[in-house]
Every structure is written in structure tokens, then in C-alpha cells.
Scaffold this active site. Structure first.
Site, mmCIF file in Angstrom:
data_model
loop_
_atom_site.group_PDB
_atom_site.id
_atom_site.type_symbol
_atom_site.label_atom_id
_atom_site.label_comp_id
_atom_site.label_asym_id
_atom_site.label_seq_id
_atom_site.Cartn_x
_atom_site.Cartn_y
_atom_site.Cartn_z
ATOM 1 N N ASP A 1 -15.151 2.746 7.915
ATOM 2 C CA ASP A 1 -14.094 3.705 7.579
ATOM 3 C C ASP A 1 -14.576 4.656 6.490
ATOM 4 O O ASP A 1 -14.299 5.855 6.538
ATOM 5 C CB ASP A 1 -12.826 2.982 7.117
ATOM 6 C CG ASP A 1 -11.835 3.976 6.530
ATOM 7 O OD1 ASP A 1 -11.347 4.825 7.297
ATOM 8 O OD2 ASP A 1 -11.595 3.942 5.315
ATOM 9 N N LYS B 1 -8.729 -1.095 5.959
ATOM 10 C CA LYS B 1 -9.009 -1.556 4.594
ATOM 11 C C LYS B 1 -8.001 -2.622 4.162
ATOM 12 O O LYS B 1 -8.353 -3.597 3.509
ATOM 13 C CB LYS B 1 -8.971 -0.360 3.624
ATOM 14 C CG LYS B 1 -10.173 0.570 3.823
ATOM 15 C CD LYS B 1 -10.056 1.846 3.022
ATOM 16 C CE LYS B 1 -9.095 2.811 3.651
ATOM 17 N NZ LYS B 1 -9.369 4.228 3.484
ATOM 18 N N HIS C 1 0.844 -1.200 0.000
ATOM 19 C CA HIS C 1 0.000 0.000 0.000
ATOM 20 C C HIS C 1 0.872 1.240 0.000
ATOM 21 O O HIS C 1 1.847 1.321 0.741
ATOM 22 C CB HIS C 1 -0.893 0.014 1.244
ATOM 23 C CG HIS C 1 -1.749 1.243 1.313
ATOM 24 N ND1 HIS C 1 -2.914 1.374 0.583
ATOM 25 C CD2 HIS C 1 -1.605 2.402 1.989
ATOM 26 C CE1 HIS C 1 -3.432 2.564 0.807
ATOM 27 N NE2 HIS C 1 -2.657 3.214 1.668
ATOM 28 N N ARG D 1 -14.676 12.939 8.437
ATOM 29 C CA ARG D 1 -13.427 13.617 8.828
ATOM 30 C C ARG D 1 -13.004 14.627 7.774
ATOM 31 O O ARG D 1 -12.488 15.700 8.087
ATOM 32 C CB ARG D 1 -12.312 12.574 9.041
ATOM 33 C CG ARG D 1 -12.491 11.763 10.322
ATOM 34 C CD ARG D 1 -11.587 10.542 10.332
ATOM 35 N NE ARG D 1 -10.214 10.867 10.063
ATOM 36 C CZ ARG D 1 -9.378 10.095 9.341
ATOM 37 N NH1 ARG D 1 -9.774 8.958 8.829
ATOM 38 N NH2 ARG D 1 -8.140 10.476 9.147
ATOM 39 N N SER E 1 -7.510 4.055 9.634
ATOM 40 C CA SER E 1 -8.314 4.102 8.418
ATOM 41 C C SER E 1 -7.659 3.270 7.312
ATOM 42 O O SER E 1 -8.292 2.399 6.702
ATOM 43 C CB SER E 1 -8.457 5.576 7.989
ATOM 44 O OG SER E 1 -8.926 5.680 6.678
HETATM 45 N N1 URA Z 1 -6.171 7.623 3.412
HETATM 46 C C1 URA Z 1 -7.099 6.893 4.049
HETATM 47 O O1 URA Z 1 -7.563 5.879 3.552
HETATM 48 N N2 URA Z 1 -7.509 7.329 5.261
HETATM 49 C C2 URA Z 1 -7.036 8.431 5.855
HETATM 50 O O2 URA Z 1 -7.436 8.750 6.948
HETATM 51 C C3 URA Z 1 -6.073 9.180 5.165
HETATM 52 C C4 URA Z 1 -5.651 8.738 3.947
#
Ligand code: URA
Length: 434
Positions: free
Chosen positions: A161, A187, A82, A168, A183
Site C-alpha cells: 500500500d 493497514k 481509524h 497514486r 488502502s
Molecule cells: N488514506 C490512505 O491511507 N489511503 C488512501 O488511499 C487515502 C487516504
């Protein structure tokens, strides 16, 4: 349990219990707790922070909030990668075929681009006929058949999320280390891999602008990954100028293919090899960095990595001829050259501005509904540390719509910061967090 008590407790600087975290995440996802209360809690967390236990619990509760990919039908250690996002970041396109050719199965879910950073899924659609909308059954079958599959995010991964991140985003509460780390990792964990290699960007084009913050984010994510039972490491890499020499979609795919042919730009090749090294180690195909690097170089020089990309493109409906002949990928032939206005050394290239210039050309999305022009893009002819004279070519713009050109060219020109002092290139890879 009352939401107001949870908000007050965090506002006063207390730790939240696992039950409290679970209560607010579930309640919000199911629509039982309103936006205004969760906004207040996010702001309290933003200022008061969360400890390691709270952060891990939040991650796991979000991971458990929706579907999880079951990759048990694929033999071997599945290693995912990632990136926290950047400009010119086509890493997955070159990295995954190399790692797959070295024996690590790649089952990767990727996203589309939004804002000034591109997405792997959009870039893959530069191959004629390529299909990113496949079922999870096909996804698993493709990995078993050709060793690699990449699909768009169709499964309902970590919906908690999704909802929290959207909130957010509009309440000024994104930039908290624990919230970002949980967050991203929720995932990644839901996407099912056994091990995760993170590429945490640092610099003007990154979420985290300073090395110190990037390191803290990387450490937090590695802690979460390990806490959730997945082998996890993070590289911290430079995003103070775009990665490689190209920014766009088809043009970036061409560069990724050139890299698989052993002709890629040095910085991009270095990053791909460094990430591949960690993936081979976590995937237990190499016992150390030296062995991994030798395997990577062999996969590239023998052409096996390129063949792996071609097999992957073919199995997902794309045209493998475009892998062996990247000039067949459609890049617009209308070009404009941006020239240096003064002489000196390039101190840096403001990444976000280059990304925005590409977006202005139609190569990125300002909103989710925008359709991308895959054929537009930018080729950087000069990069940080290079000396230029006034009038020298800095970059080439590939455009389709004349109306977009002037603004994009101005944006690109001003993204180059030129000084009188001799400047250094700097290290691309800043740190490895294990
Ligand atoms: N990318 C994400 O998936 N979440 C965040 O909080 C910031 C960047």
C-alpha cells in the site's frame, strides 16, 4: 501472466481475477513491474472501478505484503479506531483512555501528520519525555500493564500500500472509492485488532466532500472489514469546520485532557462519546448504546479515564503531571487575535485553510522531513452558527516566529465565511453504518 493483459482487461471494463490482483501487487512491491505499467492500471481502475470481490482481494493482498501485528498476547477483544483525517482531530487522545478505562484493551498504531492534518503521534510528543518509538514487545507489555499503548508505525505494515499510495498520489488516482477503502483497510487489518470503528469525515476538510461519497466510502470499508472477519462499524462525522476549538499539537492535547475532565467542547465531546459507545459495543463491554454511554460518563466523572491517560503517558516515558496539570504542556505565550472584518453569522470555517494556517505557523509538515513546532496553534473563539459583529475576536493564534504570523493570520481570517443570513450549526454525526 503479463501485466499488459491485466491493464487491457481493466481498461476494457472487465473484472480482474484474484490471481491477476495478486500478480500485480506482488510484482510491483518486489520491483518487478515498473511504475508506468502500474500507473496505467491505477488509471484504468480509477475509471472502471472494482467490484466488492476485487476490492476485498486487493485489500487482503496488500495486508499480507508485510508484517502483521500479533496482538494475541493481549487478553480481550482489541478494538481499533481509524479516522479518515481532519483538522483539530485529537479524538484518539480522549477516546482511547475512556474506552480503556471501561475495560477494552487499546493497542493502537498511529501516524504522524502530513499536510494540513495533524497526527496523534506528534501530539503525544507534546508530553515531555513521551516515547512513541517502542518495540512491539513493549507495546504489548504496556497494554497488559496499563490497558493502553499507542506507538508510531515502526513495523513494515502493508508495504504494498505504501508503494501504491505514493504512486497514486502523483498520478491523479487517489480519489477512487475502492482504492481508498482498500488502502486504509489493508493497514488497519495488518495492525491486528479484532474489531474496528471507523470515523469517516465529511465536508470541506474531508477527503470526501459530500455525504453521499462519505457514506459510500464508509459502506465499502465496513464491507471489507466484515469480509476480512473483523467486526466493523463506521460513523460519518462532520468536517465542515475544525473539530473542537483548538488546532495544533500541545494545544489540542490540552483540549483532549479538558474533555477527559468533563470540560471539553460540546462537538468534540459528542464525537468522542459516540465513537467510544461503538467501541464498547464491539468490545462486548456494553450491550447497547444506553449502557455504553452510562459507562463512558462514569469513567469521565470518576476521573478513571484521566488516570488511565496518566498511566499510559507514564509507562511510555512521559510526564503524568502534565495530564493532571495540562497548563504545563508548552503552548507559546506569544499570541495574536484575529478579528471579524464584517458582521453577520458564521456559515462555515474552511477546514483546510485553518489547517494550512497552522502549518504556516510551524505546527504541521509540508514534507516528511519537516520538524514540527508543538507549541504553536490556533484557538477558535467562534464557530459555525455564531453571530459576530465587525471587530469581534474570531480566533487566537499562538506563534513563535514573527515571520510566519501575517500570512497565517490572513489565511485564518479568510477561512471564516460570514454571511448575512442566520446559519445553523448542523448535526455533527451524520450517520452510523453497520
Ligand atoms: N488514506 C490512505 O491511507 N489511503 C488512501 O488511499 C487515502 C487516504
Amino acid at each position: 501472466m503479463r501485466m499488459v493483459d491485466i491493464i487491457t482487461s481493466k481498461r476494457n471494463g472487465n473484472e480482474l481475477t484474484d490471481d491477476e490482483i495478486s500478480f500485480f501487487v506482488k510484482g510491483y512491491t518486489e520491483g518487478e513491474i515498473p511504475d508506468y505499467q502500474v500507473s496505467a492500471l491505477m488509471m484504468a481502475i480509477y475509471f472502471r472501478g472494482m467490484n466488492e470481490r476485487e476490492t476485498l482481494t486487493l485489500t487482503k493482498v496488500m495486508e499480507d505484503s508485510g508484517d502483521k501485528l500479533d496482538l494475541s498476547g493481549i487478553n480481550g477483544i482489541k478494538v481499533d479506531k481509524h479516522s479518515t483525517g481532519g483538522v483539530g482531530d485529537k479524538t484518539s487522545l480522549a477516546l482511547t483512555p475512556i474506552v480503556s478505562a471501561c475495560g477494552v484493551p487499546i493497542a493502537k498504531m498511529s501516524g504522524r501528520g502530513l499536510g494540513h492534518t495533524g497526527g496523534t503521534i506528534d501530539k503525544l510528543e507534546s508530553f515531555d519525555g513521551f516515547n512513541v518509538s517502542i518495540s512491539t514487545e513493549e507495546f504489548v507489555r504496556n497494554v497488559n500493564e496499563v490497558g493502553i499503548s499507542i506507538m508510531g508505525q515502526t513495523a513494515d505494515l502493508a508495504p504494498a500500500d505504501k508503494k501504491l499510495y505514493a504512486l497514486r498520489d502523483v498520478t491523479g488516482t487517489v480519489e477512487n472509492m475502492s482504492l481508498i477503502a482498500s488502502s486504509i483497510m489493508s493497514k488497519k487489518l495488518a495492525a491486528g485488532a479484532d474489531a474496528i470503528v471507523l470515523d469517516v469525515k465529511t465536508g470541506s476538510g474531508a477527503f470526501m466532500k459530500t455525504l453521499e461519497d462519505s457514506r459510500a466510502l464508509a459502506e465499502e470499508m465496513v464491507r471489507i472489514g466484515k469480509g476480512a472477519g473483523r467486526k466493523t462499524v463506521a460513523l460519518i462525522s462532520d468536517m465542515d469546520q475544525p473539530l473542537g476549538n483548538t488546532v495544533g499539537n500541545a494545544i489540542e492535547v490540552r483540549e483532549a485532557i479538558e474533555t477527559l475532565m468533563g470540560k471539553g467542547p460540546d462537538d468534540f465531546t459528542e464525537l468522542v462519546y459516540a465513537l467510544a459507545t461503538q467501541m464498547l459495543i464491539l468490545g462486548e463491554k456494553a450491550s447497547g448504546e444506553e449502557e455504553a454511554l452510562a459507562m463512558i460518563k462514569e469513567a469521565v466523572s470518576s476521573g478513571r479515564a484521566l488516570d488511565r491517560l496518566a498511566a499510559f503517558v507514564k509507562v511510555q516515558g512521559g510526564d503524568p503531571e502534565q495530564v493532571y496539570h495540562p497548563e504545563k504542556l508548552k503552548v507559546s505565550d506569544k499570541t495574536y487575535t484575529v478579528k471579524a472584518e464584517n458582521s453577520g453569522y458564521i456559515e462555515h470555517i474552511v477546514c483546510d485553510e485553518v489547517g494550512i494556517a497552522c502549518m504556516m505557523l510551524g505546527g504541521g509538515r509540508a514534507s516528511k522531513e519537516d520538524v514540527i513546532d508543538l507549541s504553536v496553534g490556533i484557538r477558535l473563539l467562534k464557530k459555525t452558527g455564531d453571530e459576530v459583529a465587525a471587530g469581534d475576536d474570531l480566533a487566537i493564534i499562538y506563534y513563535t516566529d514573527d515571520a510566519n504570523l501575517e500570512n497565517a493570520a490572513n489565511k485564518l481570517r479568510t477561512s471564516y465565511v460570514i454571511t448575512d443570513r442566520k446559519t445553523e450549526k448542523g448535526n455533527l454525526i451524520k450517520d452510523l453504518i453497520k
